[in-house]
Each structure stands twice: as C-alpha cells, then as structure tokens.
Design an enzyme around this catalytic site. Structure first.
Site, PDB file in Angstrom:
ATOM      1  N   GLU A  34       7.331  -6.804   1.547  1.00  0.00           N
ATOM      2  CA  GLU A  34       6.020  -6.527   2.253  1.00  0.00           C
ATOM      3  C   GLU A  34       5.017  -7.926   2.195  1.00  0.00           C
ATOM      4  O   GLU A  34       4.606  -8.159   3.050  1.00  0.00           O
ATOM      5  CB  GLU A  34       5.343  -5.273   1.993  1.00  0.00           C
ATOM      6  CG  GLU A  34       6.134  -3.992   2.412  1.00  0.00           C
ATOM      7  CD  GLU A  34       5.764  -3.783   3.716  1.00  0.00           C
ATOM      8  OE1 GLU A  34       5.125  -4.446   4.393  1.00  0.00           O
ATOM      9  OE2 GLU A  34       6.513  -2.884   4.299  1.00  0.00           O
ATOM     10  N   LYS A  43       0.807  -1.174   0.036  1.00  0.00           N
ATOM     11  CA  LYS A  43      -0.069  -0.068   0.074  1.00  0.00           C
ATOM     12  C   LYS A  43       0.904   1.054   0.026  1.00  0.00           C
ATOM     13  O   LYS A  43       1.638   1.597   0.931  1.00  0.00           O
ATOM     14  CB  LYS A  43      -0.812   0.095   1.231  1.00  0.00           C
ATOM     15  CG  LYS A  43      -1.697   1.182   1.284  1.00  0.00           C
ATOM     16  CD  LYS A  43      -2.857   1.218   2.283  1.00  0.00           C
ATOM     17  CE  LYS A  43      -3.543   2.342   2.649  1.00  0.00           C
ATOM     18  NZ  LYS A  43      -4.667   2.463   3.481  1.00  0.00           N
ATOM     19  N   LYS A  88      -2.359  -1.694  -3.831  1.00  0.00           N
ATOM     20  CA  LYS A  88      -2.938  -0.429  -3.721  1.00  0.00           C
ATOM     21  C   LYS A  88      -2.259   0.750  -3.779  1.00  0.00           C
ATOM     22  O   LYS A  88      -1.137   0.995  -3.001  1.00  0.00           O
ATOM     23  CB  LYS A  88      -3.804  -0.331  -2.335  1.00  0.00           C
ATOM     24  CG  LYS A  88      -4.529   0.835  -2.173  1.00  0.00           C
ATOM     25  CD  LYS A  88      -5.120   0.685  -0.836  1.00  0.00           C
ATOM     26  CE  LYS A  88      -6.079   2.003  -0.220  1.00  0.00           C
ATOM     27  NZ  LYS A  88      -6.759   1.876   0.987  1.00  0.00           N
TER      28      LYS A  88
HETATM   29  C1  PBG Z   1      -6.557   3.860   5.213  1.00  0.00           C
HETATM   30  C2  PBG Z   1      -7.429   3.755   4.189  1.00  0.00           C
HETATM   31  C3  PBG Z   1      -7.101   4.469   2.831  1.00  0.00           C
HETATM   32  C4  PBG Z   1      -8.263   4.477   2.198  1.00  0.00           C
HETATM   33  C5  PBG Z   1      -9.098   3.497   2.500  1.00  0.00           C
HETATM   34  N1  PBG Z   1      -8.437   3.286   3.931  1.00  0.00           N
HETATM   35  C6  PBG Z   1      -5.807   5.160   2.504  1.00  0.00           C
HETATM   36  C7  PBG Z   1      -5.370   6.320   3.183  1.00  0.00           C
HETATM   37  O1  PBG Z   1      -6.239   7.167   3.712  1.00  0.00           O
HETATM   38  O2  PBG Z   1      -4.102   6.538   3.540  1.00  0.00           O
HETATM   39  C8  PBG Z   1      -8.240   4.937   0.607  1.00  0.00           C
HETATM   40  C9  PBG Z   1      -9.268   4.253  -0.142  1.00  0.00           C
HETATM   41  C10 PBG Z   1      -9.565   4.888  -1.478  1.00  0.00           C
HETATM   42  O3  PBG Z   1      -8.858   5.892  -1.796  1.00  0.00           O
HETATM   43  O4  PBG Z   1     -10.274   4.538  -2.147  1.00  0.00           O
HETATM   44  N2  PBG Z   1      -6.941   2.651   5.981  1.00  0.00           N
END
Ligand code: PBG
Length: 278
Positions: free
Chosen positions: A184, A146, A199
């Site tokens: 990771e 991520k 992601k």
């Molecule tokens: C963090 C989280 C993120 C998203 C969902 N949960 C990333 C972040 O804010 O760093 C982003 C999902 C999206 O952009 O669709 N747990």
C-alpha cells in the site's frame, strides 16, 4: 472522549491558537456536516464546515499548517467511506468524489490534504485532479496503511460515522497482514504521496518500523481515538498515572520510527515538552 470537543467554525480558532502557542505546528480537520446523503455530497460544499474552518484558520493563524481529512464517511448517510451500489463499495465512483473534495479544500486554502478512505488509486486520482486545477504544489499525506481496527469506535461515536450496514473490511486492511502495508505504501508513493501514514499506532508499532525501513518519505503515525480513550480510562480509574503513560505511549511511536505523530494528546504532550504544567 474526555477532553475532546466538536468545535464550531468560530470557536475552532481559539483551540488552534492554543495549540499553535504551545508549539504544535499543524492541525488536521474532520467535518461533521448538517446533512448527510448517499454520495456524501456536502463534503464538496464550498460553504461546508471544513472549507469555512480552513479559510478562517488560514486568515487568523497564517503560519499554522492546516491539513484536511479527505474521506466521505462523515458525510454519507450510510457511514461508508465510499459510494455504495447494490450493497457494495464502488471504488472508482468514489474517486470522483474524493477529487472534488480535495479540490474544494484546495480552493479554501488548505496546506496539505490527507486521504483516509483507502480506495485503490485515490492518491493518483487526487494528485491528477489537483495538478489539473493548478494545485501542483499542494502536498498529499496518504493514510497508506490504515487497518480495519476496533480502535476507531470513539471517533465514530463522535462523528456519527459508524457504517449502517456491514463493516469497512473490504477497503481497510486486515490487522493480521503486515506485508500488505508495504504494498500500500509503495502504491501511494508511486501515485504521488509526499508523506505516508500508519493508523492506528500503538498496536501497529511493527508496521511503523517496517515502513520506516522501507521508504524514505516522511512517515506519520496516527494515535487514534481508541488509543487515547484507553489511556484516559485507565487514568480515570486510578489504575495508572496519566502523564507518564501518555508520554511513554508517544515515545514508543517515535522510537518505532514515526517522524510525525497525530494525537489527541498533542496539547498535553506539548505542555510537558515545553515545561508548562499540565
Ligand atoms: C475514516 C476515519 C476513521 C477515523 C477518522 N476518519 C476511521 C474509521 O471510522 O474507519 C478514526 C480516527 C480515530 O479513531 O481517531 N475516514
């Protein structure tokens, strides 16, 4: 985000039923609590919005697979994915919160938990906690690679989860680093991940391909809020046609090697794939 909504527990069933009837096999839930605090304690509330939604969905649509996002950022007052002390993210203290959160989702009846926090050791910690409570068969989808991406902005706007200080670069990955993704992924698989995820997706197709060639567990890719919003915006401006653009974007993720795609376009794409009109 045009076409996307925050659902209450009573209304999420209708949305999920529509997805299920279009042939979408699974949904993932993110919660927005009434109250946020320093440690994100409402994330573990048995009466929390996600726990209630899991129970309701599993009662109404038992065959729909329900996943939950396991991360405290939507529940913390500072918006970070970890417990904060002296202006730093406390990795090991956060693991206890994640364990409690995963257990509360398991008790609500979730089908798979998906940790997205990027703390070190969280997959192992969650696996251990679930096993100790008798949930040894509950699978884990790890957000393994991520990246610290700008593309999360529309989601943070919707979830009120932008960090109130600093950024997430001490726990999310450096967009310039490809090889760290494999490290990771290896750690998560060793710790017990049943499926791994990359992601965002479209700017990281090379990472999807690398991971696909590196491990044999199922691979998911998350087409995030910013990817969805760019496509929507271009279509709204009349610069490109939405449906072919959307389908080409999803095809590129599939071609790169994703077995599973998380996307805000799921219902639109399913309508195309099943021959319904958009
Ligand atoms: C963090 C989280 C993120 C998203 C969902 N949960 C990333 C972040 O804010 O760093 C982003 C999902 C999206 O952009 O669709 N747990």
């Amino acid at each position: 985000m045009p076409g996307q909504f925050r659902w209450s527990v009573d209304r999420v069933v209708g949305e999920a039923r529509e997805a299920w009837e279009l042939g979408i096999p699974a949904v993932i839930l993110f919660g927005i609590p009434e109250q946020k605090d320093e440690r994100g304690s409402s994330a573990c509330d048995a009466q929390g919005v996600v726990q209630q939604a899991v129970r309701t969905l599993k009662a109404q649509l038992p065959d729909l697979m329900v996943l939950t996002d396991v991360c405290i950022d939507e529940y913390t007052s500072h918006g970070h994915c970890g417990v904060v002390g002296n202006g730093r993210i406390l990795n090991d203290e956060t693991l206890e919160c994640l364990q409690a959160m995963a257990i509360s989702h398991a008790e609500a009846g979730v089908d798979m938990v998906a940790p997205s926090d990027m703390m070190d050791g969280r997959v192992g910690a969650i696996r251990q906690a679930l096993d100790a409570r008798g949930y040894s068969e509950l699978p884990i989808l790890a957000y393994s690679a991520k990246y610290a991406s700008t593309l999360y902005a529309p989601f943070r706007d919707a979830a009120f989860s932008s960090p109130s200080f600093g950024d997430r670069r001490s726990y999310q990955m450096d967009p310039a680093n490809a090889r760290e993704a494999l490290q990771e992924v290896d750690l998560d698989v060793q710790e017990g991940a049943d499926m791994v995820m990359v992601k965002p997706a479209m700017f990281y197709l090379d990472i999807i391909r690398l991971v696909r060639e590196h491990v044999d567990v199922p691979l998911a890719a998350y087409q995030v809020s910013g990817e969805y919003s760019m496509i929507k915006a271009a279509a709204q401006l009349g610069w490109m046609s939405e449906t072919p653009l959307m389908m080409e974007s999803l095809l590129s993720i599939k071609r790169a090697g994703a077995d599973v795609i998380l996307t805000y376009f799921a219902k639109d794409a399913a309508r195309i794939l099943t021959g319904h009109d958009v």
